[in-house]
Design a protein around this motif. Sequence first.
Motif, PDB file in Angstrom:
ATOM      1  N   VAL A   1      37.319  53.245  43.797  1.00 14.35           N
ATOM      2  CA  VAL A   1      38.052  52.259  44.588  1.00 14.35           C
ATOM      3  C   VAL A   1      37.532  50.866  44.258  1.00 14.35           C
ATOM      4  N   GLY A   2      38.441  49.955  43.895  1.00  7.52           N
ATOM      5  CA  GLY A   2      38.050  48.590  43.594  1.00  7.52           C
ATOM      6  C   GLY A   2      37.555  47.861  44.833  1.00  7.52           C
ATOM      7  N   LEU A   3      36.575  46.976  44.648  1.00  4.92           N
ATOM      8  CA  LEU A   3      36.027  46.237  45.797  1.00  4.92           C
ATOM      9  C   LEU A   3      37.088  45.413  46.497  1.00  4.92           C
ATOM     10  N   ASP A   4      37.995  44.795  45.725  1.00  3.86           N
ATOM     11  CA  ASP A   4      39.042  43.976  46.335  1.00  3.86           C
ATOM     12  C   ASP A   4      39.968  44.828  47.189  1.00  3.86           C
ATOM     13  N   ASP A   5      40.256  46.042  46.740  1.00  2.23           N
ATOM     14  CA  ASP A   5      41.113  46.932  47.525  1.00  2.23           C
ATOM     15  C   ASP A   5      40.411  47.388  48.795  1.00  2.23           C
ATOM     16  N   LEU A   6      39.116  47.477  48.721  1.00  7.31           N
ATOM     17  CA  LEU A   6      38.358  47.972  49.865  1.00  7.31           C
ATOM     18  C   LEU A   6      38.054  46.875  50.879  1.00  7.31           C
ATOM     19  N   TRP A   7      37.593  45.713  50.390  1.00  4.65           N
ATOM     20  CA  TRP A   7      37.117  44.665  51.291  1.00  4.65           C
ATOM     21  C   TRP A   7      37.836  43.328  51.119  1.00  4.65           C
ATOM     22  N   GLY A   8      38.891  43.291  50.321  1.00  2.27           N
ATOM     23  CA  GLY A   8      39.741  42.111  50.230  1.00  2.27           C
ATOM     24  C   GLY A   8      39.023  40.864  49.758  1.00  2.27           C
ATOM     25  N   ARG A   9      39.372  39.727  50.381  1.00  2.00           N
ATOM     26  CA  ARG A   9      38.829  38.437  49.954  1.00  2.00           C
ATOM     27  C   ARG A   9      37.314  38.363  50.141  1.00  2.00           C
TER      28      ARG A   9
END
Length: 281
Positions: free
Chosen positions: A118-126
């Motif tokens: 899971v990509g960090l941006d997909d997980l925790w956004g901005r």
Amino acid sequence: MGPIGLEHDTGWDFRRSAGDAPVGGTAMIGYRAHGAGGLDLRVTALPAVTVLIEFGENELIVDSTAGRQALSGFVSGFPHGTMRVRTERAECIEARLSPPQFYSLSTIDPVDLGRTVVGLDDLWGRGALLLRERLAGAATWEERFALTNSFLRQCADPTRTPDPEVVASWRRIVASRGQVSVGGLAGSCGWSRKRLWSRFEAQIGLTPKRAAMLVRFRHAVEGLLTGLPAADVAATCGYTDQSHLCRDVSSFAEITPGALTAEPLTAISKHRYRVWGTFFR
């Protein structure tokens, strides 16, 4: 805190955070290539959730059973099969968290996390983007470790916590090096086998049996890489025989014990092995 035995000619700046608590807390390392040194790692499953953050202007190319992904950072639970992680110039923070600890950091089903990266941006956004920017602007590794710890604490949801019985069962599996039965775990926490199986898988991402197999595999590979004969490792780690050990190594690492010990380590892998063990080759 400083370099942990890094040779001067390796071309790597390698650090680990102080006060690591790998069973119940967060352990971190940081590494950066001097010059144009790249990263090429073969990754197999381990009994921890890995958060890898690239804070330079580089992408991590991740090849897994889910296909190829280009990411600025990712979270991985218990991948099926072997992953390969590459980047042209590595500037990374790598954190490892116990599965019970990670449960409060994300609404992702832990079982799903084990199936993919899971990509960090997909997980925790901005928030993940801001963290990378702050890491890039930090002057020291100590500051980067502190920023990462602070970020993870802020992501934690205090209302989303695993059952104490699940946490206790996980810790018993780790402490026993995977040599514990599901019936023994259930009896120690006062649950039925069925309830423990269901709650543990929902909150950890693995069944208790698979978690014990994974922890046992970890210690077996560590023994193999120290040069112990496979038959001795099998006996010490609780396998029925050497062929049982070979099946587990093949299942988790997609390689035979002999091939595993014959594979040469790169400079960065040697230092990561000294801190983490054997799971990032």
